[in-house]
Design a protein around this motif. Structure first.
Motif, PDB file in Angstrom:
ATOM      1  N   GLN A 295       0.838  -1.202   0.000  1.00  0.00           N
ATOM      2  CA  GLN A 295       0.000   0.000   0.000  1.00  0.00           C
ATOM      3  C   GLN A 295       0.865   1.241   0.000  1.00  0.00           C
ATOM      4  O   GLN A 295       1.856   1.321   0.716  1.00  0.00           O
ATOM      5  CB  GLN A 295      -0.927   0.017   1.210  1.00  0.00           C
ATOM      6  N   ASP A 297       1.044   5.135   0.824  1.00  0.00           N
ATOM      7  CA  ASP A 297       0.410   6.181   1.612  1.00  0.00           C
ATOM      8  C   ASP A 297       1.117   7.502   1.364  1.00  0.00           C
ATOM      9  O   ASP A 297       2.125   7.568   0.658  1.00  0.00           O
ATOM     10  CB  ASP A 297       0.472   5.839   3.103  1.00  0.00           C
ATOM     11  N   ASP A 344      -8.403   6.286  -1.928  1.00  0.00           N
ATOM     12  CA  ASP A 344      -8.405   5.277  -0.876  1.00  0.00           C
ATOM     13  C   ASP A 344      -8.933   3.988  -1.485  1.00  0.00           C
ATOM     14  O   ASP A 344     -10.120   3.709  -1.460  1.00  0.00           O
ATOM     15  CB  ASP A 344      -9.265   5.715   0.304  1.00  0.00           C
ATOM     16  N   ASN A 369      -2.681  -0.633  -3.974  1.00  0.00           N
ATOM     17  CA  ASN A 369      -3.554   0.041  -3.017  1.00  0.00           C
ATOM     18  C   ASN A 369      -2.933   1.388  -2.668  1.00  0.00           C
ATOM     19  O   ASN A 369      -1.746   1.467  -2.323  1.00  0.00           O
ATOM     20  CB  ASN A 369      -3.737  -0.800  -1.758  1.00  0.00           C
ATOM     21  N   ASP A 371      -3.634   5.029  -0.464  1.00  0.00           N
ATOM     22  CA  ASP A 371      -4.439   5.772   0.497  1.00  0.00           C
ATOM     23  C   ASP A 371      -3.731   7.091   0.769  1.00  0.00           C
ATOM     24  O   ASP A 371      -2.786   7.149   1.555  1.00  0.00           O
ATOM     25  CB  ASP A 371      -4.601   4.980   1.790  1.00  0.00           C
ATOM     26  N   TYR A 374      -5.790  12.194   3.609  1.00  0.00           N
ATOM     27  CA  TYR A 374      -5.275  12.542   4.929  1.00  0.00           C
ATOM     28  C   TYR A 374      -5.390  14.040   5.147  1.00  0.00           C
ATOM     29  O   TYR A 374      -5.071  14.815   4.259  1.00  0.00           O
ATOM     30  CB  TYR A 374      -3.809  12.110   5.057  1.00  0.00           C
ATOM     31  N   ASP A 391      -1.471   6.148   8.822  1.00  0.00           N
ATOM     32  CA  ASP A 391      -1.828   4.792   9.242  1.00  0.00           C
ATOM     33  C   ASP A 391      -1.260   4.463  10.619  1.00  0.00           C
ATOM     34  O   ASP A 391      -1.329   3.329  11.082  1.00  0.00           O
ATOM     35  CB  ASP A 391      -1.302   3.765   8.235  1.00  0.00           C
TER      36      ASP A 391
END
Length: 627
Positions: A295, A297, A344, A369, A371, A374, A391
């Protein structure tokens, strides 16, 4: 008595016989008189090409004619007599029975003009009106000048091609190349007595098209019909062309077979319809700074490894546009740092190989993925984010602290800015004095705008009108468009940074490198972000990320202006119940001490509330007053 009647009767009979004889004689005379025909058709002679051998002459009749009575036979060379010059003969005649023109192809050396006359007449009883019999057309005589050449002219200057979208204007797969020949009055300006140029062709084989593509004066290739500009178009398909200095040739022929021949243009185009071939695909890998494998981020780097392809001048890229959350963003290079956005979930990334002309071949597609949804604390400068980014505290597995103390909840809807915060009004004299003061304070010597007029129709009755006018007259701000300012729209970080840089006279210079990872060199924001960063007005919201399109909150805004004015931070206590020991406390308190901001009527400042463009104009002016 009987005798008298008898004599009288004889006289009457004789009279009737005489009258009858007269009528019979009259009819006989009429029957033997020559018959008068209807007006016979005439013709005129027009020179089409008279330059020696293979000359052509157009003979136009006043109506349709034929070579026999009844209009059933086309004319031929025996139907005409040519004279007035030596050594010239009629080789062929182009004519269809019933038509009102014929083309005579001549052979020999034409000797006309000062040396004599060229005459054409019909042979005896040879050319007929198509509707009457035995009506030989009378010959006309045209006095011709020196040798005349009426062939078609096509010049390179009036030939053009367009449609290349590849690197440097190269023509690549999917492009539609359009060839144009300008035969209008401003171009080669060929005119034809029969009003027909046919055919007009272009050679497109250098682009993968045909060697004789038809050019038309229509809308088929995006042109205008009947404007004497001829066009042909061809959409380039994948093939094996990879060449430079590619040109087209145009040929025009008129109805009398006058021809321009092939005339080449000199555009010297680059054509490459060989897309790269991927032999070994590349692959995507992800480097993260958290414990969530697979993932990406905020702050993570997404990288890819190039594969192998067969093509000229290959470049390898992966479409990482989705990482920005902005469909209009350009493809990102590798590595790419994920910035704050609204993503997301699973995002598809496609590998691409591009050759030096711009042909693109898609390769493998990989799902990652992502994300990047924020919302960090409101910041005007660089603030360290939570240790493990967005996270770090996962409610599903951790016990997370309450990050929103009750005393810092946003103000209620009734708690709007006080009169001194937003909607302060001034009389005309006060407004004029304020505008003059701002214009004097701001160093914009070459501004040249009027202090009493503005082009924005949407601020006439707005509370911030005079502040906006002062900054517009000083060339500190511009509108959303040339006629609207949109004072109630929220202002972005880069818009506010530009205002601060302009208002306080910081130097704005061309940039040679990205001031922040998410601010491209060629964006309008780059020079202002770079100037503000150099002056210490802004440092970004996270590591080297600026988030130029993020909406400014009030804490960020006052921080930027207090820094721009070099007023420093205050160490006094906060007068606002919602500003405690936060990173922006010293800047908000200093802004309050300088009467730059007053806060809301409920004793709160609203640090996370977004700032409008009108509010930003007032804060700018109030800050300038403290210089």
């Amino acid at each position: 008595m009987t005798h008298l009647l008898k004599n009288r009767l004889v006289e009457v009979v004789k009279g009737w016989k005489a009258l009858l004889s007269t009528f019979i004689l009259g009819f006989a005379l009429i029957a033997y008189m020559p018959q008068a025909h209807a007006a016979v058709p005439t013709f005129t002679m027009t020179v089409q090409s008279l330059a020696g051998t293979n000359s052509k002459i157009l003979v136009t009749f006043s109506e349709g004619v034929s070579g026999t009575s009844g209009g059933s036979t086309a004319l031929n060379s025996a139907d005409f007599v040519i004279g007035g010059t030596d050594g010239l003969s009629i080789v062929t005649v182009s004519h269809t029975a019933g038509n009102d023109y014929a083309v005579l192809s001549l052979d020999g050396n034409v000797n006309v003009g000062g040396a004599g006359e060229l005459t054409i007449a019909c042979a005896a009883a040879a050319i007929y009106d198509e509707n009457t019999a035995d009506a030989c057309v009378q010959g006309d005589t045209d006095v011709l000048g020196a040798a005349i050449d009426n062939t078609i002219t096509v010049t390179d200057a009036n030939i053009s091609i367009a449609g290349g979208t590849g690197t440097g204007g190269a023509y690549i797969v999917g492009d539609t190349v359009t060839v144009t020949w300008d035969n209008s009055a401003g171009g080669d300006n060929n005119t034809d007595p029969l009003a027909a140029l046919s055919p007009v062709t272009a050679t497109l084989n250098g682009f993968g098209g045909g060697a004789a593509a038809g050019m038309t004066d229509t809308t088929a290739c995006g042109g205008t019909a009947n404007d004497d500009i001829y066009e042909a178009c061809y959409t380039i398909a994948a093939g094996n062309i990879d060449n430079v200095n590619v040109n087209v040739s145009v040929s025009a022929v008129d109805a009398l077979d006058n021809s321009s021949g092939l005339v080449a243009d000199t555009t010297n185009a680059t054509v490459d319809n060989e897309p790269p071939v991927i032999v070994i695909p590349g692959n995507l890998t992800i480097t993260t700074d958290n414990d969530v494998p697979g993932q990406a981020d905020v702050g993570d780097e997404v990288t890819y490894n190039e594969g192998t392809a067969v093509a000229d001048g290959n470049t390898w890229s992966v479409d990482l546009t989705s990482l920005t959350g902005d469909a209009a963003a350009t493809n990102a290079g590798s590595p790419y740092t994920v910035i704050i956005g609204i993503l997301d979930g699973s995002i598809q990334f496609t590998e691409n190989v591009v050759d030096n002309a711009g042909n693109r071949t898609p390769g493998s597609t990989v799902a990652l993925n992502v994300d990047n949804f924020y919302s960090p604390p409101s910041q005007g400068g660089n603030v360290t984010p939570p240790e493990d980014n967005n996270d770090a505290c996962d409610p599903e597995v951790d016990t997370c602290p309450d990050e929103t103390p009750a005393e810092e909840e946003p103000a209620t809807e009734e708690a709007q800015p006080t009169a001194t915060e937003d909607d302060t009004t001034m009389n005309d004299e006060e407004a004029e004095e304020m505008i003059n003061d701002v214009v004097d304070m701001v160093d914009q010597s070459e501004c040249g705008r009027s202090m009493t007029s503005n082009p924005f129709g949407d601020i006439a009755s707005h509370w911030a009108k005079d502040y906006i006018q002062a900054l517009y007259a000083s060339c500190v701000i511009d509108g959303k468009t040339s006629t609207s300012f949109d004072p109630d729209a929220y202002i972005t970080r880069c818009e506010l940074t530009k205002v601060a840089v302009n208002a306080f006279g910081y130097d704005v210079e061309p940039v040679t490198e990205k001031p922040f990872d998410d601010v491209e060199i060629d964006s309008w924001c780059a020079p202002y972000a770079a100037a503000a960063k150099k002056a210490g007005i802004v440092e970004g919201i996270w590591e080297n990320l600026f988030a130029p399109d993020m909406l400014v909150d009030r804490a960020q805004a006052v921080t930027i202006f207090v820094r721009a004015g070099n007023f420093g931070e205050s160490e006094a206590g906060s007068p606002f119940s919602d500003v405690g020991e936060d990173w922006y406390k010293g800047y908000v308190v200093r802004a309050s001490e300088l009467d730059i901001v007053d806060g809301y009527g409920n004793g709160k400042f609203g640090p996370s509330d977004h700032m409008t463009r009108g509010q930003a104009a007032k804060v700018t002016v109030e800050t300038l007053k403290n210089l």
